[in-house]
Design an enzyme around this catalytic site. Structure first.
Site, PDB file in Angstrom:
ATOM      1  CB  CYS A 137      -0.936  -0.002   1.209  1.00 40.70           C
ATOM      2  SG  CYS A 137      -2.004   1.456   1.292  1.00 40.70           S
ATOM      3  CB  CYS A 140      -0.604   2.445   4.001  1.00 41.18           C
ATOM      4  SG  CYS A 140      -2.211   1.871   3.434  1.00 41.18           S
ATOM      5  CG  ASP A 141       3.143   1.305   4.596  1.00 44.20           C
ATOM      6  OD1 ASP A 141       2.721   1.788   5.660  1.00 44.20           O
ATOM      7  OD2 ASP A 141       2.868   0.144   4.230  1.00 44.20           O
TER       8      ASP A 141
END
Length: 324
Positions: A137, A140-141
């Site tokens: 992701c 997300c990261d």
């Protein structure tokens, strides 16, 4: 085997399942929740979550799920560490079977989520769980790779979108694709190939992830990526690509096998719901989170649809005279 009946059952305990449990419990629906194989969902495979509202300093994925779980139980949800192995939705009440027992319900919220597809080399999935530099992701990261060199594996729209997004943070993004052309849309290809921060490794597959030990401020150490071993799909030669992060973008698999042939899905296997709701084609059956969302796949959107599912279920159960 004795059969237990509940008014409402929720399958899954990611952000969507726990949020549904919180709202359903507050509505006095006393839901029964099955944790499933991966209690807490995909967030338990991440380390720090910085984009969930309400945590300005970020929060560990497991800690966030623990808080949601405690909040759900506080309002009366019963959470069982059981996995549903069979579902019969042919008639009401709906029937569910776990290894420990058999259950029926008037209403059902499916929040079984989706699972990232990994490369099949073991290390990638292991390192994703331990904060070792692997992720599925970018949204997300990506922030954690500011100024670093990273790689993205894939050749579809998702892979190219994530590679482009990651150039906001990384100093260089290598897009690894096993063929000599992408399957992504032409506009996406043009945008990606025109980005000076993106380089493409054509006809390459990742066969291994090389790591090194990094000391943490706590005195502990963790295994982090230092390079990828690439194999050329044309001549079979191998090479090393030094990177500090790997994003696997070869797709997600919705966890819908339990409902195969019982609920309609799209071509990718995601459950279909009525537009603007979480209702499936069956009365009293609702779907929330990544099991029905192949577009956003974020913890906050999953939580939002869990809220929707609980409200949809409450209204339906009230109409049917099941809920007070």
């Amino acid at each position: 085997m004795t059969t237990q009946h509940r008014k409402l059952i929720i399958i899954g305990t990611g952000p969507s399942g726990f949020t549904a449990a919180i709202y359903a419990s507050r509505a006095n629906l006393t839901p029964l929740v099955f944790e499933g194989v991966q209690a807490g969902g995909q967030l338990t495979m991440t380390t720090e979550v910085e984009n969930f509202p309400g945590f300005r300093e970020g929060v560990q994925g497991t800690a966030l799920m623990d808080e949601m779980r405690e909040q759900a139980t506080r309002f009366g949800a019963e959470i069982l560490p059981e996995t549903v192995t069979k579902a019969d939705l042919s008639s009401r009440p709906y029937r569910l079977v776990t290894e420990q027992g058999e259950y029926t319900c008037d209403a059902l919220i499916i929040a079984t989520g989706a699972s990232a597809k990994w490369l099949g080399i073991a290390k990638d999935e292991i390192l994703s769980r331990k904060g070792g530099g692997v992720s599925a992701c970018a949204t997300c990261d990506g922030f954690f790779y500011r100024g670093k060199e990273i790689a993205v594996v894939g050749g579809g729209d998702t892979a190219l979108e994530e590679a482009t997004f990651l150039t906001k943070f990384a100093s260089k993004v290598t897009l690894i694709h096993r063929r000599d052309k992408f399957r992504a849309s032409k506009p996406m290809q043009e945008r990606t190939l025109a980005n000076p921060k993106i380089q493409v490794a054509w006809n390459k597959t990742v066969t291994d992830v090389l790591t090194h030990s990094v000391a943490l401020p706590t005195g502990e150490s963790v295994e982090k990526i230092r390079a990828l071993v690439l194999k050329d799909t044309v001549d079979g030669s191998t090479s090393e690509l030094p990177v500090e992060g790997l994003f696997v973008a070869i797709g997600h698999q919705p966890n819908t096998s339990l409902f195969q042939g019982q609920l309609p899905t799209d071509e990718a296997g995601y459950l279909l719901v009525e537009k603007g709701s979480t209702r499936t084609c069956l009365p009293g059956v609702f779907a929330a989170g990544d099991v029905q969302d192949h577009t956003y796949r974020q913890a906050i959107t999953a939580a939002g649809s869990g809220c929707m599912a609980a409200i949809d279920a409450e209204r339906w159960m009230t109409e049917q005279g099941i809920a007070e």
